[in-house]
Design a protein around this motif. Structure first.
Motif, PDB file in Angstrom:
ATOM      1  N   HIS A 134     -14.968  -0.506   9.173  1.00 13.87           N
ATOM      2  CA  HIS A 134     -14.311  -0.134  10.428  1.00 13.87           C
ATOM      3  C   HIS A 134     -13.354   1.036  10.224  1.00 13.87           C
ATOM      4  CE1 HIS A 134     -12.170  -0.654  14.254  1.00 13.87           C
ATOM      5  NE2 HIS A 134     -11.047  -0.616  13.546  1.00 13.87           N
ATOM      6  N   LEU A 135     -12.608   1.024   9.124  1.00 14.37           N
ATOM      7  CA  LEU A 135     -11.548   2.010   8.905  1.00 14.37           C
ATOM      8  C   LEU A 135     -12.022   3.306   8.272  1.00 14.37           C
ATOM      9  CD1 LEU A 135      -8.761  -0.405   7.596  1.00 14.37           C
ATOM     10  CD2 LEU A 135      -8.793   0.750   9.820  1.00 14.37           C
ATOM     11  N   ARG A 136     -13.137   3.260   7.558  1.00  9.48           N
ATOM     12  CA  ARG A 136     -13.512   4.443   6.788  1.00  9.48           C
ATOM     13  C   ARG A 136     -13.942   5.626   7.657  1.00  9.48           C
ATOM     14  NH1 ARG A 136     -19.350   3.676   3.778  1.00  9.48           N
ATOM     15  NH2 ARG A 136     -20.632   3.339   5.634  1.00  9.48           N
TER      16      ARG A 136
ATOM     17  N   GLY B 243       0.825  -1.195   0.000  1.00  8.76           N
ATOM     18  CA  GLY B 243       0.000   0.000   0.000  1.00  8.76           C
ATOM     19  C   GLY B 243       0.864   1.250   0.000  1.00  8.76           C
ATOM     20  N   PRO B 244       0.252   2.428  -0.053  1.00 10.90           N
ATOM     21  CA  PRO B 244       1.001   3.686  -0.152  1.00 10.90           C
ATOM     22  C   PRO B 244       1.859   3.958   1.082  1.00 10.90           C
ATOM     23  CG  PRO B 244      -1.337   4.107   0.204  1.00 10.90           C
ATOM     24  CD  PRO B 244      -1.214   2.649  -0.074  1.00 10.90           C
ATOM     25  N   LYS B 245       3.144   4.154   0.857  1.00 15.43           N
ATOM     26  CA  LYS B 245       4.068   4.381   1.972  1.00 15.43           C
ATOM     27  C   LYS B 245       3.881   5.746   2.613  1.00 15.43           C
ATOM     28  CE  LYS B 245       5.959   0.354   1.573  1.00 15.43           C
ATOM     29  NZ  LYS B 245       4.921  -0.218   0.665  1.00 15.43           N
ATOM     30  N   SER B 246       3.106   6.614   1.988  1.00 13.36           N
ATOM     31  CA  SER B 246       2.828   7.923   2.583  1.00 13.36           C
ATOM     32  C   SER B 246       1.876   7.809   3.779  1.00 13.36           C
ATOM     33  CB  SER B 246       2.218   8.860   1.534  1.00 13.36           C
ATOM     34  OG  SER B 246       1.012   8.314   1.008  1.00 13.36           O
ATOM     35  N   VAL B 247       1.176   6.690   3.888  1.00  9.47           N
ATOM     36  CA  VAL B 247       0.245   6.465   5.004  1.00  9.47           C
ATOM     37  C   VAL B 247       1.049   6.115   6.245  1.00  9.47           C
ATOM     38  CG1 VAL B 247      -1.609   4.997   5.891  1.00  9.47           C
ATOM     39  CG2 VAL B 247      -1.646   5.752   3.505  1.00  9.47           C
ATOM     40  N   ARG B 248       0.859   6.870   7.320  1.00 10.38           N
ATOM     41  CA  ARG B 248       1.637   6.664   8.549  1.00 10.38           C
ATOM     42  C   ARG B 248       0.831   6.017   9.671  1.00 10.38           C
ATOM     43  NH1 ARG B 248       5.868   6.130   6.462  1.00 10.38           N
ATOM     44  NH2 ARG B 248       6.753   6.057   8.555  1.00 10.38           N
ATOM     45  N   CYS B 249      -0.414   5.674   9.411  1.00 11.62           N
ATOM     46  CA  CYS B 249      -1.238   4.993  10.417  1.00 11.62           C
ATOM     47  C   CYS B 249      -1.909   3.797   9.753  1.00 11.62           C
ATOM     48  CB  CYS B 249      -2.279   5.953  10.994  1.00 11.62           C
ATOM     49  SG  CYS B 249      -3.238   5.271  12.373  1.00 11.62           S
TER      50      CYS B 249
ATOM     51  N   GLY C 162      -6.391  -7.428  -1.130  1.00  9.74           N
ATOM     52  CA  GLY C 162      -7.694  -6.825  -1.346  1.00  9.74           C
ATOM     53  C   GLY C 162      -7.793  -5.388  -0.868  1.00  9.74           C
ATOM     54  N   LEU C 163      -7.280  -5.109   0.335  1.00  2.63           N
ATOM     55  CA  LEU C 163      -7.400  -3.761   0.880  1.00  2.63           C
ATOM     56  C   LEU C 163      -6.419  -2.789   0.244  1.00  2.63           C
ATOM     57  CD1 LEU C 163      -7.957  -4.632   4.650  1.00  2.63           C
ATOM     58  CD2 LEU C 163      -9.646  -3.744   3.052  1.00  2.63           C
ATOM     59  N   SER C 164      -5.212  -3.255  -0.088  1.00  2.00           N
ATOM     60  CA  SER C 164      -4.239  -2.365  -0.724  1.00  2.00           C
ATOM     61  C   SER C 164      -4.728  -1.918  -2.101  1.00  2.00           C
ATOM     62  CB  SER C 164      -2.873  -3.042  -0.833  1.00  2.00           C
ATOM     63  OG  SER C 164      -2.925  -4.178  -1.677  1.00  2.00           O
ATOM     64  N   ALA C 165      -5.551  -2.741  -2.737  1.00  2.88           N
ATOM     65  CA  ALA C 165      -6.096  -2.370  -4.044  1.00  2.88           C
ATOM     66  C   ALA C 165      -7.001  -1.144  -3.942  1.00  2.88           C
ATOM     67  CB  ALA C 165      -6.873  -3.540  -4.641  1.00  2.88           C
ATOM     68  N   TYR C 166      -7.512  -0.845  -2.747  1.00  6.28           N
ATOM     69  CA  TYR C 166      -8.347   0.327  -2.531  1.00  6.28           C
ATOM     70  C   TYR C 166      -7.603   1.430  -1.789  1.00  6.28           C
ATOM     71  CZ  TYR C 166     -12.449  -1.900  -4.428  1.00  6.28           C
ATOM     72  OH  TYR C 166     -13.349  -2.484  -5.280  1.00  6.28           O
ATOM     73  N   GLY C 167      -6.273   1.366  -1.824  1.00  5.77           N
ATOM     74  CA  GLY C 167      -5.470   2.451  -1.282  1.00  5.77           C
ATOM     75  C   GLY C 167      -5.090   2.345   0.169  1.00  5.77           C
ATOM     76  N   TYR C 168      -5.443   1.233   0.834  1.00  6.48           N
ATOM     77  CA  TYR C 168      -5.055   1.057   2.226  1.00  6.48           C
ATOM     78  C   TYR C 168      -3.606   0.586   2.329  1.00  6.48           C
ATOM     79  CZ  TYR C 168      -9.945   1.351   3.719  1.00  6.48           C
ATOM     80  OH  TYR C 168     -11.223   1.779   3.981  1.00  6.48           O
ATOM     81  N   ARG C 169      -2.932   1.033   3.357  1.00  6.20           N
ATOM     82  CA  ARG C 169      -1.623   0.465   3.679  1.00  6.20           C
ATOM     83  C   ARG C 169      -1.847  -0.638   4.704  1.00  6.20           C
ATOM     84  NH1 ARG C 169       4.058   3.434   5.570  1.00  6.20           N
ATOM     85  NH2 ARG C 169       5.364   1.551   5.359  1.00  6.20           N
ATOM     86  N   VAL C 170      -1.442  -1.842   4.365  1.00  8.66           N
ATOM     87  CA  VAL C 170      -1.663  -3.007   5.214  1.00  8.66           C
ATOM     88  C   VAL C 170      -0.317  -3.666   5.503  1.00  8.66           C
ATOM     89  CG1 VAL C 170      -2.944  -5.159   5.513  1.00  8.66           C
ATOM     90  CG2 VAL C 170      -3.888  -3.343   4.068  1.00  8.66           C
ATOM     91  N   VAL C 171      -0.082  -3.960   6.772  1.00  9.18           N
ATOM     92  CA  VAL C 171       1.171  -4.575   7.205  1.00  9.18           C
ATOM     93  C   VAL C 171       0.842  -5.821   8.017  1.00  9.18           C
ATOM     94  CG1 VAL C 171       3.317  -4.254   8.507  1.00  9.18           C
ATOM     95  CG2 VAL C 171       2.274  -2.303   7.314  1.00  9.18           C
ATOM     96  N   ALA C 172       1.348  -6.969   7.585  1.00  4.24           N
ATOM     97  CA  ALA C 172       1.159  -8.217   8.332  1.00  4.24           C
ATOM     98  C   ALA C 172       2.506  -8.639   8.903  1.00  4.24           C
ATOM     99  CB  ALA C 172       0.593  -9.307   7.432  1.00  4.24           C
TER     100      ALA C 172
ATOM    101  N   ALA D 139      -6.115   5.163   7.281  1.00  2.62           N
ATOM    102  CA  ALA D 139      -5.236   4.041   6.941  1.00  2.62           C
ATOM    103  C   ALA D 139      -5.008   3.914   5.447  1.00  2.62           C
ATOM    104  CB  ALA D 139      -5.826   2.739   7.484  1.00  2.62           C
ATOM    105  N   LYS D 140      -5.547   4.855   4.666  1.00  2.00           N
ATOM    106  CA  LYS D 140      -5.369   4.786   3.219  1.00  2.00           C
ATOM    107  C   LYS D 140      -5.020   6.149   2.659  1.00  2.00           C
ATOM    108  CE  LYS D 140     -10.286   5.309   2.044  1.00  2.00           C
ATOM    109  NZ  LYS D 140     -11.426   4.667   1.378  1.00  2.00           N
ATOM    110  N   HIS D 141      -4.603   6.142   1.408  1.00  2.00           N
ATOM    111  CA  HIS D 141      -4.256   7.382   0.727  1.00  2.00           C
ATOM    112  C   HIS D 141      -5.466   8.304   0.652  1.00  2.00           C
ATOM    113  CE1 HIS D 141      -2.971  10.095  -2.505  1.00  2.00           C
ATOM    114  NE2 HIS D 141      -1.736   9.761  -2.164  1.00  2.00           N
ATOM    115  N   ALA D 142      -5.225   9.596   0.787  1.00  2.00           N
ATOM    116  CA  ALA D 142      -6.326  10.556   0.843  1.00  2.00           C
ATOM    117  C   ALA D 142      -7.188  10.534  -0.414  1.00  2.00           C
ATOM    118  CB  ALA D 142      -5.766  11.966   1.066  1.00  2.00           C
ATOM    119  N   ASP D 143      -6.599  10.201  -1.552  1.00  2.00           N
ATOM    120  CA  ASP D 143      -7.348  10.212  -2.811  1.00  2.00           C
ATOM    121  C   ASP D 143      -7.875   8.833  -3.206  1.00  2.00           C
ATOM    122  OD1 ASP D 143      -6.792  12.930  -3.080  1.00  2.00           O
ATOM    123  OD2 ASP D 143      -4.889  12.535  -4.092  1.00  2.00           O
TER     124      ASP D 143
END
Length: 323
Positions: free
Chosen positions: A272-274, A38-44, A65-75, A283-287
């Protein structure tokens, strides 16, 4: 090799998202294992913590699935750590290393318990913005292995694996749930003895969460209505800890719904995140585009319970956006 391990989706995940090995303790031979997408600009970002039997790639459907919608996900996979406070200190070191001030955490089973303990551990200087708990618990005494937990470190690997496997369904289940269990069993077989022993120790050493220290944390509790390793009383105890938490319900999914019902779980995670989309803790890119329709998925307030069949039909209708 399990059916999920052979799937095109999992193959795509392994090809597109590299595994990072982060050594935070120079005295440890075991690094933290991290998938970051996901986008590395996301800090949360959303951090995913697996159950005792799982590994970081257990959440490959969420990572994709979530990164495809702009979320940054870390497992993440954590190294052998034997005490809850030590785990919390090490996890805080990881967040510092990755330069995350605050995070959202998706915790499954033991991962859910550790997520709560970390929120409790850092409540004076909060590092957790929200929790999404799946088949989680708030008190380890439900496992009734307080005596033997002090000896897990000395047990052979096959004994530890047998103890974990005893909680897996032995009866025939639907194919998707069977495939998810096979995938987890495959991961379990690859865990080292020290990893298994330390996770079992964290899972069974007497400890509980102090929910009053999490009163400022936004929480969603997701449960399945079919067979899982947790009893109804354990689930009720978690509800009582967080009476104002939102509830996400799945009619079925077994012990590992993030694998067997990946699209539905992703939609609930999006719901939950929106609510943080217009804050600095998004948790995702602003755009990034928000998948629709979201309002059809059932997420009830803690005091309310919907009709089971209606909830599932609504969730299934909304899943198309993530399929």
């Amino acid at each position: 090799m399990s059916a999920l391990s052979r799937s095109e989706e999992y193959t795509s995940f392994r090809r597109s998202i590299p595994l990072q090995r982060l050594t935070l303790d120079p005295n440890s031979e075991h690094p933290w294992l991290v998938y970051d997408t996901g986008p590395k600009s996301v800090r949360c970002p959303l951090i995913c913590l697996a159950p005792a039997s799982g590994t970081a790639d257990t959440f490959y459907k969420q990572l994709l699935g979530l990164s495809a919608y702009g979320y940054r996900v870390v497992a993440v996979d954590y190294p052998p750590i034997w005490k809850h406070d030590e785990w919390c200190r090490s996890f805080r070191q990881l967040l510092d290393h990755l330069q995350f001030d605050k995070v959202h955490i998706f915790g499954a089973s033991l991962g859910g318990f550790l997520a709560q303990k970390f929120a409790e551990y850092t409540y004076k200087s909060p590092r957790v913005e929200s929790l999404f708990l799946c088949n989680a618990f708030s008190d380890t005494t439900v496992f009734r292995r307080k005596v033997s937990s002090t000896f897990f470190w000395a047990m052979p690997s096959f004994v530890l694996k047998r103890m974990i496997l005893s909680n897996m369904p032995s009866h025939e289940t639907e194919p998707l749930i069977t495939d998810s269990t096979d995938f987890i069993v495959e991961r379990l077989e690859n865990l080292e003895r020290s990893q298994l022993a330390s996770r079992m120790t964290l899972n069974c050493t007497s400890a509980y969460v102090e929910p009053q220290k999490l009163r400022d944390v936004s929480i969603t509790i997701m449960d399945v209505f079919d067979d899982s390793a947790l009893t109804a009383s354990v689930k009720e105890d978690l509800y009582k800890c967080y009476p104002n938490a939102k509830r996400a319900h799945l009619k079925s999914g077994g012990n590992f719904p993030y694998l067997s019902r990946g699209s539905e779980v992703n939609m609930h995670l999006n719901l939950h995140l929106r609510v943080f989309d217009d804050t600095k803790y998004r948790a995702k890119h602003a755009d990034a585009k928000t998948p629709e329709p979201c309002d059809d998925v059932d997420v009830s307030d803690g005091e309310e319970d919907g009709e089971e069949d209606g909830e599932t039909e609504q969730a299934e209708a909304a899943v198309a956006a993530f399929s």
